[in-house]
Structures are given as structure tokens and as C-alpha cells.
Design an enzyme around this catalytic site. Structure first.
Site, PDB file in Angstrom:
ATOM      1  N   SER A  91       0.835  -1.207   0.000  1.00 38.92           N
ATOM      2  CA  SER A  91       0.000   0.000   0.000  1.00 38.92           C
ATOM      3  C   SER A  91       0.872   1.260   0.000  1.00 38.92           C
ATOM      4  CB  SER A  91      -0.895  -0.012   1.242  1.00 38.92           C
ATOM      5  OG  SER A  91      -1.630   1.180   1.325  1.00 38.92           O
TER       6      SER A  91
ATOM      7  N   HIS B 271      -0.809  -1.278  -4.410  1.00 43.67           N
ATOM      8  CA  HIS B 271      -2.117  -0.857  -3.897  1.00 43.67           C
ATOM      9  C   HIS B 271      -2.148   0.664  -3.720  1.00 43.67           C
ATOM     10  CE1 HIS B 271      -5.893  -1.861  -1.795  1.00 43.67           C
ATOM     11  NE2 HIS B 271      -5.615  -0.835  -1.015  1.00 43.67           N
TER      12      HIS B 271
ATOM     13  N   ASP C 142      -4.560   3.711  -2.642  1.00 48.83           N
ATOM     14  CA  ASP C 142      -5.816   4.131  -2.014  1.00 48.83           C
ATOM     15  C   ASP C 142      -6.193   5.539  -2.448  1.00 48.83           C
ATOM     16  OD1 ASP C 142      -6.430   1.903  -0.196  1.00 48.83           O
ATOM     17  OD2 ASP C 142      -4.512   2.424   0.701  1.00 48.83           O
TER      18      ASP C 142
ATOM     19  N   HIS D 184      -7.814   1.340  -5.202  1.00 49.64           N
ATOM     20  CA  HIS D 184      -8.913   1.147  -4.249  1.00 49.64           C
ATOM     21  C   HIS D 184      -9.626   2.482  -4.080  1.00 49.64           C
ATOM     22  CE1 HIS D 184     -10.025  -0.020   0.204  1.00 49.64           C
ATOM     23  NE2 HIS D 184     -11.090   0.172  -0.556  1.00 49.64           N
TER      24      HIS D 184
ATOM     25  N   GLY E 240      -9.837   4.183   5.874  1.00 52.92           N
ATOM     26  CA  GLY E 240      -9.461   5.582   6.068  1.00 52.92           C
ATOM     27  C   GLY E 240      -8.050   5.778   6.588  1.00 52.92           C
ATOM     28  N   PHE E 241      -7.576   4.822   7.390  1.00 54.56           N
ATOM     29  CA  PHE E 241      -6.285   5.042   8.052  1.00 54.56           C
ATOM     30  C   PHE E 241      -5.461   3.758   8.153  1.00 54.56           C
ATOM     31  CE2 PHE E 241      -9.430   8.001   9.615  1.00 54.56           C
ATOM     32  CZ  PHE E 241      -8.797   9.224   9.378  1.00 54.56           C
TER      33      PHE E 241
ATOM     34  N   GLY F  18      -2.453   1.556  10.213  1.00 53.70           N
ATOM     35  CA  GLY F  18      -2.046   1.374  11.606  1.00 53.70           C
ATOM     36  C   GLY F  18      -3.154   1.005  12.578  1.00 53.70           C
TER      37      GLY F  18
ATOM     38  N   ASP G  48      -7.699  -6.199   3.281  1.00 52.88           N
ATOM     39  CA  ASP G  48      -7.097  -4.864   3.365  1.00 52.88           C
ATOM     40  C   ASP G  48      -7.258  -4.303   4.772  1.00 52.88           C
ATOM     41  OD1 ASP G  48      -5.985  -2.420   2.840  1.00 52.88           O
ATOM     42  OD2 ASP G  48      -7.529  -1.758   1.433  1.00 52.88           O
ATOM     43  N   GLY G  49      -6.135  -4.158   5.460  1.00 48.99           N
ATOM     44  CA  GLY G  49      -6.132  -3.562   6.795  1.00 48.99           C
ATOM     45  C   GLY G  49      -5.514  -4.459   7.834  1.00 48.99           C
TER      46      GLY G  49
ATOM     47  N   GLY H  99       0.907  -3.160   4.577  1.00 47.13           N
ATOM     48  CA  GLY H  99       1.056  -1.790   5.055  1.00 47.13           C
ATOM     49  C   GLY H  99       2.059  -1.674   6.170  1.00 47.13           C
TER      50      GLY H  99
HETATM   51  C1  DX5 Z   1      -6.536   1.028   3.500  1.00 44.92           C
HETATM   52  C2  DX5 Z   1      -5.107   0.824   3.072  1.00 44.92           C
HETATM   53  C3  DX5 Z   1      -4.040   0.810   4.078  1.00 44.92           C
HETATM   54  C4  DX5 Z   1      -3.411  -0.469   4.527  1.00 44.92           C
HETATM   55  C5  DX5 Z   1      -2.813  -0.246   5.859  1.00 44.92           C
HETATM   56  O1  DX5 Z   1      -7.446   0.898   2.467  1.00 44.92           O
HETATM   57  O2  DX5 Z   1      -4.909   0.027   2.008  1.00 44.92           O
HETATM   58  O3  DX5 Z   1      -4.453   1.521   5.120  1.00 44.92           O
HETATM   59  O4  DX5 Z   1      -4.279  -1.543   4.537  1.00 44.92           O
HETATM   60  O5  DX5 Z   1      -2.070  -1.302   6.293  1.00 44.92           O
HETATM   61  P1  DX5 Z   1      -1.749  -1.436   7.862  1.00 44.92           P
HETATM   62  O6  DX5 Z   1      -3.047  -1.630   8.533  1.00 44.92           O
HETATM   63  O7  DX5 Z   1      -0.836  -2.628   7.956  1.00 44.92           O
HETATM   64  O8  DX5 Z   1      -1.074  -0.180   8.279  1.00 44.92           O
HETATM   65 ZN    ZN Z   2      -6.896  -0.028   0.421  1.00 48.23          ZN
END
Ligand code: DX5
Ligand code: ZN
Length: 224
Positions: free
Chosen positions: A12, A36, A38, A69, A145-146, A148, A179-180, A201
Site C-alpha cells: 500500500s 495498492h 488508495d 482502491h 481511512g487510516f 495502523g 485490506d487492513g 502496510g
Molecule cells: C486502507 C489501506 C491501508 C493499509 C494499511 O485501504 O490500504 O491503510 O491496509 O495497512 P496497515 O493496517 O498494515 O497499516
Molecule cells: Zn486499500
């Protein structure tokens, strides 16, 4: 359950941080499959992310297909703004439009793969009727949206139910993207549930606890 589709890794871009150009250019050499990207409009989700110029820049930086996305309202009116190329994957949220079929048609006409995305609390029945129109379902495993955030536990069972539903209906080749918080700890359970496309991510590839090369190797070993 059907034969497992080969796992694809989709780092991402919003999690890259400083040195974005160099890092994105190096993703292919790290064994990544997609990039990816966003897109957030500040309305569908409470954040802004990646504009049309950013998407064009990503295409210039890497030969990998983009995994775009769209977390935006009325995607069918805006999807053409993003310079989508043949081979890209484009996800549209079922909650974001009353005309999702129109968005899928445009994406397909551009030579890209249309996908339906679901927020964590959106039930699988929202896919009834449109499964045959898409190449992949993106299941949000955190609220969008975020980066972490922590994985919402019920989404793992939701992925397993979705894999079963797809197989039962003869859609063995329709992929599932998680995703997430696809973290080192969560990858085995998400893969076991049936996720075959993993968004990487801050909790895996871009974790600051180790160099990116080491993180990439660890992800590949866990994901298979
Ligand atoms: C949301 C994103 C990112 C990603 C984050 O659509 O694509 O926020 O998943 O990854 P993590 O949760 O590992 O920071
Ligand atoms: Zn995403």
C-alpha cells in the site's frame, strides 16, 4: 474449498512514507505483484489520499499493475479520471454508489479488472447479483481511512464465508483481497480463511522494525 489461487502481494503506497519514489520503483525487485493505491475523497471516508497525478506517477515509477482502491462517492462519474491502464485492478465500494454496474462496465472497458469492496460491517448479501461481474472482492479488515489500525476479528470469518459462497456458486477464480492490518501475525489466519491478495502496510512490509527486504521475505514465507 477450491484449489487455492496463487497469493498476490499488494503493498500500500499510503504506507510508504519518505522516499516514496525510490521505494515504489523497488517493489518489483522485492517480489511484489501489484501496487495498492488508495484514493480517498474526504466524504466516503474521513481522510484524503492519492489524487489523479499520484496515480499517473505510480504508473511511471513501476511496471507492476496498480491495485486502485476507490474510497470515493459516485465512483462511476470519476473512475475515468485516474488514467487506468489495461491490467490494473480497480475496486469500488458497494456502499459508495447506486450505480455500481456502471462503474464495473467502465473499468472493464478500459481493460482493467473490476472488483467490489466491502466495509467491515457490510454483509455478504450486498454482493448478491454482482459476483459474476467482478474479478475480486476486497474485504476491509479495518474501518477504511487510516493505516495502523487493529484487525476487526469478525472479518476473518467473513472472508471464510465469502470463499465458501464463491466456491459454492462456481466462482472459484474470483479472488479475495484482505485490506487492513495484514500483519505478520494475521497473514496466516487471513490466508487460511481464503484471502489470496494481501494488502501490505505498516504492520508488515513497511514495518520500521526491520529493513524492507527482510520484511518482504518474511511476508512471502508466511503467505506462501
Ligand atoms: C486502507 C489501506 C491501508 C493499509 C494499511 O485501504 O490500504 O491503510 O491496509 O495497512 P496497515 O493496517 O498494515 O497499516
Ligand atoms: Zn486499500
Amino acid at each position: 474449498m477450491s484449489a487455492r489461487l496463487p497469493v498476490r502481494l499488494s503493498p500500500s503506497v499510503m504506507c510508504v512514507g519518505a522516499g516514496r519514489e525510490k521505494t515504489v520503483a523497488g517493489l518489483e525487485a522485492l517480489g511484489m505483484d501489484l501496487v495498492h493505491a488508495d484514493v480517498m475523497d474526504g466524504v466516503f471516508v474521513p481522510n484524503f489520499m492519492l489524487g489523479t497525478d499520484d496515480i499517473a506517477m505510480l504508473h511511471d515509477l513501476t511496471p507492476l499493475p496498480l491495485d486502485i482502491h476507490l474510497m470515493i462517492e459516485r465512483p462511476e462519474e470519476r473512475v475515468r479520471w485516474f488514467g487506468i491502464r489495461p491490467g490494473d485492478t480497480v475496486s469500488v465500494h458497494v456502499e459508495s454508489t447506486r450505480h455500481i454496474g456502471r462503474a464495473f462496465d467502465i473499468i472493464r472497458s478500459l481493460g482493467a479488472s473490476p472488483c467490489a469492496a466491502l466495509n467491515p460491517a457490510t454483509p455478504l448479501c450486498a454482493l448478491d447479483g454482482i459476483i459474476g461481474e467482478v474479478d475480486m472482492i476486497l474485504v476491509m479488515t479495518v474501518n477504511p481511512g487510516f493505516a495502523g489500525q487493529k484487525l476487526i476479528p469478525y472479518t476473518v470469518e467473513k472472508i471464510a464465508e465469502l470463499r465458501q459462497k464463491l466456491d459454492d456458486k462456481g466462482y472459484e477464480n474470483v479472488r479475495i483481497e484482505a485490506d487492513g492490518n495484514v500483519s505478520f501475525g494475521n497473514i496466516p489466519k487471513l490466508s487460511a480463511a481464503g484471502a489470496d491478495t494481501l494488502v501490505l502496510g505498516t504492520s508488515s512490509l513497511f514495518s520500521k522494525d526491520a529493513p524492507i527486504e527482510q520484511n518482504a521475505k518474511r511476508v512471502r514465507e508466511l503467505a506462501g
